[in-house]
Design a protein around this motif. Structure first.
Motif, PDB file in Angstrom:
ATOM      1  N   ARG A  30      34.095  18.195  15.346  1.00 13.97           N
ATOM      2  CA  ARG A  30      34.241  17.465  14.405  1.00 13.97           C
ATOM      3  C   ARG A  30      35.594  17.020  13.806  1.00 13.97           C
ATOM      4  O   ARG A  30      36.739  15.896  13.212  1.00 13.97           O
ATOM      5  CB  ARG A  30      32.204  16.973  13.785  1.00 13.97           C
ATOM      6  N   GLU A  31      36.302  17.924  13.338  1.00 17.35           N
ATOM      7  CA  GLU A  31      37.387  18.034  12.787  1.00 17.35           C
ATOM      8  C   GLU A  31      37.864  18.007  13.382  1.00 17.35           C
ATOM      9  O   GLU A  31      39.592  17.658  12.916  1.00 17.35           O
ATOM     10  CB  GLU A  31      37.540  19.482  11.830  1.00 17.35           C
ATOM     11  N   ILE A  33      38.486  15.876  15.531  1.00 21.87           N
ATOM     12  CA  ILE A  33      38.561  14.554  16.099  1.00 21.87           C
ATOM     13  C   ILE A  33      39.048  13.708  14.599  1.00 21.87           C
ATOM     14  O   ILE A  33      39.772  12.490  14.932  1.00 21.87           O
ATOM     15  CB  ILE A  33      37.131  14.239  16.725  1.00 21.87           C
ATOM     16  N   ARG A  34      38.547  14.307  14.041  1.00 24.83           N
ATOM     17  CA  ARG A  34      39.076  13.331  12.013  1.00 24.83           C
ATOM     18  C   ARG A  34      40.622  14.016  11.772  1.00 24.83           C
ATOM     19  O   ARG A  34      40.926  13.073  11.607  1.00 24.83           O
ATOM     20  CB  ARG A  34      38.334  14.364  11.506  1.00 24.83           C
ATOM     21  N   ARG A  35      41.121  15.359  12.946  1.00 21.16           N
ATOM     22  CA  ARG A  35      42.136  14.812  11.968  1.00 21.16           C
ATOM     23  C   ARG A  35      43.624  13.850  13.246  1.00 21.16           C
ATOM     24  O   ARG A  35      44.673  14.223  13.254  1.00 21.16           O
ATOM     25  CB  ARG A  35      42.653  16.547  12.391  1.00 21.16           C
ATOM     26  N   ASP A 173      30.175  21.790   7.262  1.00 23.57           N
ATOM     27  CA  ASP A 173      30.533  20.669   7.046  1.00 23.57           C
ATOM     28  C   ASP A 173      29.416  20.640   5.799  1.00 23.57           C
ATOM     29  O   ASP A 173      28.199  20.729   5.169  1.00 23.57           O
ATOM     30  CB  ASP A 173      29.893  19.255   7.638  1.00 23.57           C
ATOM     31  N   GLU A 337      38.074  20.948   6.344  1.00 21.48           N
ATOM     32  CA  GLU A 337      39.186  21.484   6.962  1.00 21.48           C
ATOM     33  C   GLU A 337      39.752  22.742   7.283  1.00 21.48           C
ATOM     34  O   GLU A 337      41.039  22.267   7.218  1.00 21.48           O
ATOM     35  CB  GLU A 337      39.812  20.690   5.056  1.00 21.48           C
TER      36      GLU A 337
END
Ligand code: UDP
Length: 355
Positions: A30-31, A33-35, A173, A337
């Motif tokens: 998830r992280e 992809i978020r980046r 998260d 993060e």
């Protein structure tokens, strides 16, 4: 980056059979992809993560390494899922920059030199198999910097590896875990129900303190589970099954403490940071991952390994721990993060060294 994550072959994602590596893979994915990176996950058929791009592969599951002796030869079932997943990787490798292996198994390490694409290996458990140790050392020499661990305590269980070694820790998260300042008179135990997790010691704590133990997690060894109940007939407990993160954190948050009882060198112990995120102090044996997560007297208690009396004594003084400090620590040290930064740097380092 264009990344291909190859999941654990011991169970579909979302089943709980894979243990903490399932949650780790989910959070890293998830992280990443978020980046802004492109990601595809290759995973066993039956995986239930609909919100992430999962390519489902069929075949028979691998046996879990924890249930085998150190010298057990490497085994493959017929129509092996693990081999099928890597056959898929072979077909699509030209479309990606980097493959990340999450399987704690011999085959992906063995196959590494046969691929053109760089392969990063995230090792999710301590040393359990001589054959696997040997191939991990070989690959750490041939492709330095491509082996990642959760913690130094975990990496130390392996024979000497060639540096650089990457310690990637874990993260969650925080928005999915609610802080609870006022617990009920109950304790939590979370995880796969399997002998290396030492659940019987948590039953001993419940029996001695007469505080109800909420047990959550996948039953991996039914006869072990039955034996615990026979051995501790007076322990107050409730088994709630393998719960979703949402349901689990609600019950966990209402507990006075999480009791962790690992018999082995736990590589990390995702349940420890999930507890801290809810404001729940952690009482654990001082060994492996939990010993590096918990700050003794601040976010819980680390007691002498295998000392049930140590767990009981710590449980009696758990009110001394400030629950807000637990939540704050989770927020500062174990956020998504921070996790994403570490993994991204590892991937970039591997690609730079190849270039
Ligand atoms: N877990 C869960 N539901 C439950 C109990 C446990 O989702 O009812 C998950 C928990 O979130 C954690 C995993 O099971 O991610 C256990 O992982 P841990 O790292 O603590 O131990 P491992 O199984 O890897 O040895």
């Amino acid at each position: 980056m264009k990344l291909l994550f190859v999941s654990t072959p011991v169970g579909p994602l979302g089943s709980g059979l894979g243990g903490g590596v399932e949650l780790s893979l989910y959070n890293i994915a998830r992280e990443i992809i978020r980046r802004g990176h492109d990601l595809q996950i290759v995973a066993p058929a039956g995986s239930t993560w609909d919100d992430l791009p999962v390519m489902q592969i069929s075949g028979n599951l691998q046996i879990i390494a924890q249930s085998l002796e150190r010298q057990t030869p490497i085994t493959m079932p017929c129509n092996p899922l693990l081999a099928n997943m890597w056959d898929y990787v072979r077909q699509v490798e030209n479309e990606y920059d980097l493959v990340v292996n999450f399987a704690y198994d011999w085959l992906p390490f063995y196959l590494t030199p046969f691929f053109k694409i760089p392969i990063a290996h995230f090792v999710s458990m301590g040393s359990l198999s001589d054959a696997l140790d040997q191939i991990i050392v070989k690959i750490s020499k041939q492709f330095p910097g491509t082996i990642g661990f959760y913690t130094p305590a975990q990496a130390d269980t392996f024979p000497k590896l060639i540096s650089p070694i990457y310690y990637l820790s874990s993260g969650i998260d925080l928005s999915l875990y609610q802080f609870c300042s006022q617990p009920k008179q109950q304790l939590a135990w979370l995880g796969r129900i399997s002998p290396e997790k030492g659940l019987e010691d948590a039953f001993a704590v419940a029996e001695s303190t007469n505080i109800s133990l909420k047990v959550m997690g996948k039953i991996q060894d039914e006869s072990y589970w039955q034996k615990i109940q026979q051995d501790y007939p007076n322990a107050p407990f409730e088994y709630l099954g393998f719960l979703s993160t949402k349901e689990m954190q609600q019950i966990l948050g209402e507990c006075k403490a999480l009791i962790m009882t690992p018999r082995w060198v736990e590589a990390f112990g995702n349940v420890a940071i999930e507890a801290l995120a809810c404001g729940v102090p952690v009482i654990s044996y001082s060994r492996g991952g939990p010993a590096s997560i918990i700050k003794n007297n601040e976010t819980g208690f680390l007691v002498k390994p295998d000392s049930v009396s140590g767990l009981i004594e710590a449980t009696k003084r758990v009110e001394q721990i400030n629950r807000q400090t637990c939540r704050d620590t989770a927020q500062k040290v174990f956020s998504l993060e921070v996790l994403g930064e570490r993994f991204e740097k590892w991937f970039v380092d591997i690609l730079n060294s190849r270039a």
